[in-house]
Enzyme design. Structure first.
Site, PDB file in Angstrom:
ATOM      1  N   ASN A 146      -2.069   0.558   7.157  1.00  0.00           N
ATOM      2  CA  ASN A 146      -1.648  -0.781   7.594  1.00  0.00           C
ATOM      3  C   ASN A 146      -0.819  -1.540   6.556  1.00  0.00           C
ATOM      4  OD1 ASN A 146      -3.695  -1.605   5.905  1.00  0.00           O
ATOM      5  ND2 ASN A 146      -4.984  -2.492   7.500  1.00  0.00           N
TER       6      ASN A 146
ATOM      7  N   PHE B 150     -15.641   4.559   6.509  1.00  0.00           N
ATOM      8  CA  PHE B 150     -14.223   4.730   6.166  1.00  0.00           C
ATOM      9  C   PHE B 150     -13.942   4.556   4.679  1.00  0.00           C
ATOM     10  CE2 PHE B 150     -14.856   0.302   7.546  1.00  0.00           C
ATOM     11  CZ  PHE B 150     -14.325  -0.406   6.472  1.00  0.00           C
TER      12      PHE B 150
ATOM     13  N   THR C 180      -5.953  -6.673  11.010  1.00  0.00           N
ATOM     14  CA  THR C 180      -6.242  -5.419  10.289  1.00  0.00           C
ATOM     15  C   THR C 180      -5.743  -4.190  11.052  1.00  0.00           C
ATOM     16  OG1 THR C 180      -8.209  -6.502   9.405  1.00  0.00           O
ATOM     17  CG2 THR C 180      -8.112  -4.115   9.194  1.00  0.00           C
TER      18      THR C 180
ATOM     19  N   HIS D  28      -2.091  -5.292   1.746  1.00  0.00           N
ATOM     20  CA  HIS D  28      -3.350  -6.022   1.568  1.00  0.00           C
ATOM     21  C   HIS D  28      -3.049  -7.467   1.217  1.00  0.00           C
ATOM     22  CE1 HIS D  28      -7.294  -7.193  -0.029  1.00  0.00           C
ATOM     23  NE2 HIS D  28      -6.624  -7.754  -1.016  1.00  0.00           N
TER      24      HIS D  28
ATOM     25  N   ARG E 198       2.179  -5.972   9.989  1.00  0.00           N
ATOM     26  CA  ARG E 198       1.444  -4.849  10.591  1.00  0.00           C
ATOM     27  C   ARG E 198       1.815  -4.659  12.062  1.00  0.00           C
ATOM     28  NH1 ARG E 198      -4.334  -6.533   7.891  1.00  0.00           N
ATOM     29  NH2 ARG E 198      -4.206  -5.312   5.952  1.00  0.00           N
TER      30      ARG E 198
ATOM     31  N   ARG F  19      -1.961 -14.023   5.111  1.00  0.00           N
ATOM     32  CA  ARG F  19      -2.677 -13.205   6.106  1.00  0.00           C
ATOM     33  C   ARG F  19      -2.068 -13.358   7.497  1.00  0.00           C
ATOM     34  NH1 ARG F  19      -7.415 -10.533   4.648  1.00  0.00           N
ATOM     35  NH2 ARG F  19      -8.454 -10.797   6.652  1.00  0.00           N
TER      36      ARG F  19
ATOM     37  N   TYR G  19     -12.281  -2.491  -3.460  1.00  0.00           N
ATOM     38  CA  TYR G  19     -12.856  -2.372  -2.121  1.00  0.00           C
ATOM     39  C   TYR G  19     -14.387  -2.308  -2.137  1.00  0.00           C
ATOM     40  CZ  TYR G  19      -8.312  -1.756   0.197  1.00  0.00           C
ATOM     41  OH  TYR G  19      -7.049  -1.955   0.723  1.00  0.00           O
TER      42      TYR G  19
ATOM     43  N   GLU H 115      -9.532 -10.464  -7.341  1.00  0.00           N
ATOM     44  CA  GLU H 115      -8.588  -9.347  -7.209  1.00  0.00           C
ATOM     45  C   GLU H 115      -7.436  -9.453  -8.223  1.00  0.00           C
ATOM     46  OE1 GLU H 115      -7.648  -9.675  -3.051  1.00  0.00           O
ATOM     47  OE2 GLU H 115      -9.588  -8.865  -2.436  1.00  0.00           O
TER      48      GLU H 115
ATOM     49  N   LYS I 152       0.825  -1.208   0.000  1.00  0.00           N
ATOM     50  CA  LYS I 152       0.000   0.000   0.000  1.00  0.00           C
ATOM     51  C   LYS I 152       0.867   1.270   0.000  1.00  0.00           C
ATOM     52  CE  LYS I 152      -4.056  -2.061   2.281  1.00  0.00           C
ATOM     53  NZ  LYS I 152      -4.864  -2.040   3.548  1.00  0.00           N
TER      54      LYS I 152
HETATM   55  P1  DAT Z   1      -7.970  -6.501   5.834  1.00  0.00           P
HETATM   56  O1  DAT Z   1      -7.163  -5.483   5.062  1.00  0.00           O
HETATM   57  O2  DAT Z   1      -7.244  -6.937   7.078  1.00  0.00           O
HETATM   58  O3  DAT Z   1      -8.438  -7.646   4.986  1.00  0.00           O
HETATM   59  P2  DAT Z   1     -10.699  -5.482   5.690  1.00  0.00           P
HETATM   60  O4  DAT Z   1     -10.851  -6.237   4.418  1.00  0.00           O
HETATM   61  O5  DAT Z   1     -11.731  -5.698   6.754  1.00  0.00           O
HETATM   62  O6  DAT Z   1      -9.279  -5.743   6.373  1.00  0.00           O
HETATM   63  O7  DAT Z   1     -10.682  -3.926   5.375  1.00  0.00           O
HETATM   64  C1  DAT Z   1      -9.960  -3.434   4.278  1.00  0.00           C
HETATM   65  C2  DAT Z   1      -9.208  -2.201   4.719  1.00  0.00           C
HETATM   66  O8  DAT Z   1     -10.127  -1.184   5.095  1.00  0.00           O
HETATM   67  C3  DAT Z   1      -8.322  -2.420   5.940  1.00  0.00           C
HETATM   68  O9  DAT Z   1      -7.054  -2.908   5.593  1.00  0.00           O
HETATM   69  C4  DAT Z   1      -8.266  -1.054   6.540  1.00  0.00           C
HETATM   70  C5  DAT Z   1      -9.617  -0.453   6.202  1.00  0.00           C
HETATM   71  N1  DAT Z   1     -10.562  -0.600   7.319  1.00  0.00           N
HETATM   72  C6  DAT Z   1     -11.240  -1.716   7.677  1.00  0.00           C
HETATM   73  N2  DAT Z   1     -12.006  -1.504   8.747  1.00  0.00           N
HETATM   74  C7  DAT Z   1     -11.822  -0.199   9.077  1.00  0.00           C
HETATM   75  C8  DAT Z   1     -12.329   0.656  10.100  1.00  0.00           C
HETATM   76  N3  DAT Z   1     -13.204   0.216  11.012  1.00  0.00           N
HETATM   77  N4  DAT Z   1     -11.888   1.952  10.122  1.00  0.00           N
HETATM   78  C9  DAT Z   1     -11.009   2.406   9.215  1.00  0.00           C
HETATM   79  N5  DAT Z   1     -10.497   1.655   8.216  1.00  0.00           N
HETATM   80  C10 DAT Z   1     -10.893   0.383   8.156  1.00  0.00           C
HETATM   81 MG    MG Z   2      -9.818  -7.653   3.405  1.00  0.00          MG
END
Ligand code: DAT
Ligand code: MG
Length: 149
Positions: free
Chosen positions: A112, A57, A91, A115, A102, A85, A49, A126, A9
Site C-alpha cells: 500500500n 500478517f 489502509t 505509511h 492508495r 492520512r 510496527y 516514529e 514503502k
Molecule cells: P495504516 O498503514 O493505514 O496506518 P495499520 O497501522 O493498521 O494501517 O497497519 C500497518 C500496515 O500493516 C498496513 O499499512 C498494512 C499492514 N496491515 C494492516 N492490517 C493488515 C491485514 N489485515 N492484513 C495484511 N496486512 C495488514
Molecule cells: Mg498505522
C-alpha cells in the site's frame, strides 16, 4: 507545528513512485522538515510496527518493509497527521477513496505504498526511530501564510 512521519514503502520505491508520493503530500501544503533514504533492518522494522506484533500478517509486514530501501520523511503543518492520512487514503487500497495515493496507485493491503503516523504521539515516537541522530529542520517557507492561517 504538528509533525507526521511518512515512509515511502518498498513497492513505491521499486515502482518509481517515490516522488509521486512525496509530491502529493508536498502539494497538499505540508512542509518538508526531514528526509532520509535508508535501508530498514529487522530490529528497526519490529520497533516501528511493534503494535502489530503477534498478528498473522506481522512477519510478512516486516519482510516487506525491509525488502528494499525506503524514504523516511517528516512533514509539518496544522493537523499534519490527519491531512497526510487523508491524502494517503485507507489502509486497503481497494477501499481507499479515489484521489488518494492508495486509491489511485495501489491494489493490495500488503503493497500500500506509504505509511503515515496515526497520531502526533505516534509521529514523535516514529520520528525518533527513523531520524535518530539525523537532522529534522525547523524552518518557515515564504508561502506558509498562504497555506496556514
Ligand atoms: P495504516 O498503514 O493505514 O496506518 P495499520 O497501522 O493498521 O494501517 O497497519 C500497518 C500496515 O500493516 C498496513 O499499512 C498494512 C499492514 N496491515 C494492516 N492490517 C493488515 C491485514 N489485515 N492484513 C495484511 N496486512 C495488514
Ligand atoms: Mg498505522
Amino acid at each position: 507545528m504538528e509533525r507526521t512521519l511518512i515512509l515511502v514503502k518498498p513497492d513505491a520505491m521499486q515502482r518509481g513512485l517515490a516522488f509521486e508520493v512525496l509530491s502529493r503530500l508536498e502539494r497538499r501544503g505540508l512542509r518538508l522538515a526531514g528526509l532520509r533514504l535508508l535501508q530498514v533492518d529487522e530490529a528497526m522494522a519490529e520497533r516501528h510496527y511493534g503494535e502489530h506484533e503477534g498478528k498473522p500478517f506481522f512477519a510478512g509486514l516486516v519482510a516487506y518493509i525491509i525488502s528494499s530501501p525506503i524514504i523516511a520523511a517528516v512533514f509539518e503543518g496544522t493537523n499534519a497527521v490527519a491531512a497526510a492520512r487523508q491524502t494517503i487514503g485507507g489502509t486497503k487500497p481497494t477501499e481507499a477513496a479515489p484521489g488518494t495515493i492508495r486509491g489511485d496507485l495501489g491494489m493490495e493491503i500488503g503493497r500500500n505504498l506509504v505509511h503515515g503516523s496515526d497520531s502526533p504521539q505516534s509521529a514523535e515516537r516514529e520520528i525518533g526511530i527513523f531520524f535518530e541522530g539525523q537532522p529534522v529542520l525547523d524552518w518557515q517557507r515564504e508561502t506558509d501564510r498562504w497555506v496556514f492561517e
